[in-house]
Design an enzyme around this catalytic site. Structure first.
Site, PDB file in Angstrom:
ATOM      1  N   GLY A 151       0.824  -1.213   0.000  1.00  0.00           N
ATOM      2  CA  GLY A 151       0.000   0.000   0.000  1.00  0.00           C
ATOM      3  C   GLY A 151       0.851   1.252   0.000  1.00  0.00           C
ATOM      4  O   GLY A 151       0.437   2.294  -0.522  1.00  0.00           O
ATOM      5  N   GLY A 181       6.852 -15.742   1.888  1.00  0.00           N
ATOM      6  CA  GLY A 181       6.290 -14.630   2.628  1.00  0.00           C
ATOM      7  C   GLY A 181       7.104 -13.375   2.389  1.00  0.00           C
ATOM      8  O   GLY A 181       8.104 -13.392   1.677  1.00  0.00           O
ATOM      9  N   HIS A 234      13.174 -12.558  -5.235  1.00  0.00           N
ATOM     10  CA  HIS A 234      12.206 -11.823  -4.409  1.00  0.00           C
ATOM     11  C   HIS A 234      12.667 -10.383  -4.189  1.00  0.00           C
ATOM     12  O   HIS A 234      11.881  -9.439  -4.351  1.00  0.00           O
ATOM     13  CB  HIS A 234      12.047 -12.547  -3.068  1.00  0.00           C
ATOM     14  N   GLU A 235      13.934 -10.220  -3.816  1.00  0.00           N
ATOM     15  CA  GLU A 235      14.436  -8.873  -3.540  1.00  0.00           C
ATOM     16  C   GLU A 235      14.558  -8.047  -4.818  1.00  0.00           C
ATOM     17  O   GLU A 235      14.309  -6.835  -4.809  1.00  0.00           O
ATOM     18  CB  GLU A 235      15.781  -8.950  -2.821  1.00  0.00           C
ATOM     19  N   HIS A 293      11.377  -6.357  -5.643  1.00  0.00           N
ATOM     20  CA  HIS A 293      11.140  -5.117  -4.888  1.00  0.00           C
ATOM     21  C   HIS A 293      11.728  -3.905  -5.603  1.00  0.00           C
ATOM     22  O   HIS A 293      11.154  -2.808  -5.562  1.00  0.00           O
ATOM     23  CB  HIS A 293      11.742  -5.224  -3.485  1.00  0.00           C
TER      24      HIS A 293
END
Length: 238
Positions: free
Chosen positions: A55, A155, A198-199, A202
């Site tokens: 968000g 996760g 995963h990183e 980001h």
């Protein structure tokens, strides 16, 4: 904009009367001014000591390259130190700069050997986990070395309290700069390759929820919620 004498007048009668501008622009200026009278100034600024949460716009931005002239400087060093601090504070295996509110292309990874003791051996082996010393990459580039896809639960500290199964490539190579500006590369496989992917997501404004098998998306404490009649909290601090 309001004239100086209008602002002074509004200040003097604000308690007992409404002060209205004569145009939309003046009303908006006045609105911004009087909101400052009770709005607390934001003092907690990046780099944070916590993980930003889904968000937050910073997690959806394309992170910027770190300028070459700043690599090795005190500002970037401070950001990296904060990333490592938060990584270890929350006992994580990976972190990207946007997760502490800094939209720069920096990642840090660390898979400690002690994690093995906290997991069933079958899980450790099936997910191809292995120890990874603290590794920092600035302006990293990822290339796939093994296109076989593995699907495992994943996760994220920026999607606190949830997990889902995600497919990732089995092998990747990272190239980039270290904190001193030296070029380096690292080949990873299994779970460590998953951490890197995963990183890197980001840094491109993506989250694992963009890739997940939606049917497996679950609250990680759903059993505790039932056992404790819903009296469960998911902390965002530590």
């Amino acid at each position: 904009m309001l004239l100086k004498h209008q602002i002074k007048l509004c200040k003097s009668i604000l308690v007992n009367r409404r002060c209205l501008g004569t145009s939309p622009a003046s009303r908006q200026s006045f609105r911004k001014w009087y909101q400052q009278l009770w709005t607390t100034e934001r003092t907690n600024l990046p780099p944070y000591n916590h993980f930003t949460q889904i968000g937050d716009p910073v997690l959806r931005q394309q992170a910027a390259l770190v300028p070459q002239e700043h690599i090795g400087g005190p500002e970037i060093e401070a950001i990296v130190e904060q990333m490592v601090k938060v990584l270890r504070k929350f006992d994580c295996v990976g972190i990207a700069a946007p997760q502490i509110g800094v939209s720069l292309r920096i990642i840090a990874m660390e898979f400690k050997g002690g994690i093995r003791k906290t997991l069933p051996e079958t899980v450790y082996q099936s997910r191809q986990m292995s120890e990874l010393p603290l590794t920092v990459f600035i302006n990293p580039v990822l290339t796939v070395t093994n296109y076989t896809k593995l699907k495992h639960p994943e996760g994220c500290m920026s999607v606190r309290g949830f997990s889902a199964e995600v497919e990732r490539f089995e092998g990747v190579k990272l190239t980039g700069l270290n904190q001193s500006g030296a070029q380096g590369e690292l080949e990873l496989s299994g779970w460590n390759a998953r951490i890197a992917q995963h990183e890197m997501d980001h840094l491109d404004g993506k989250l694992y929820t963009d890739h997940m098998d939606r049917s497996t998306f679950a609250c990680t404490c759903w059993e505790a919620v039932n056992t404790k009649s819903g009296r469960v909290e998911i902390p965002f601090y530590k």
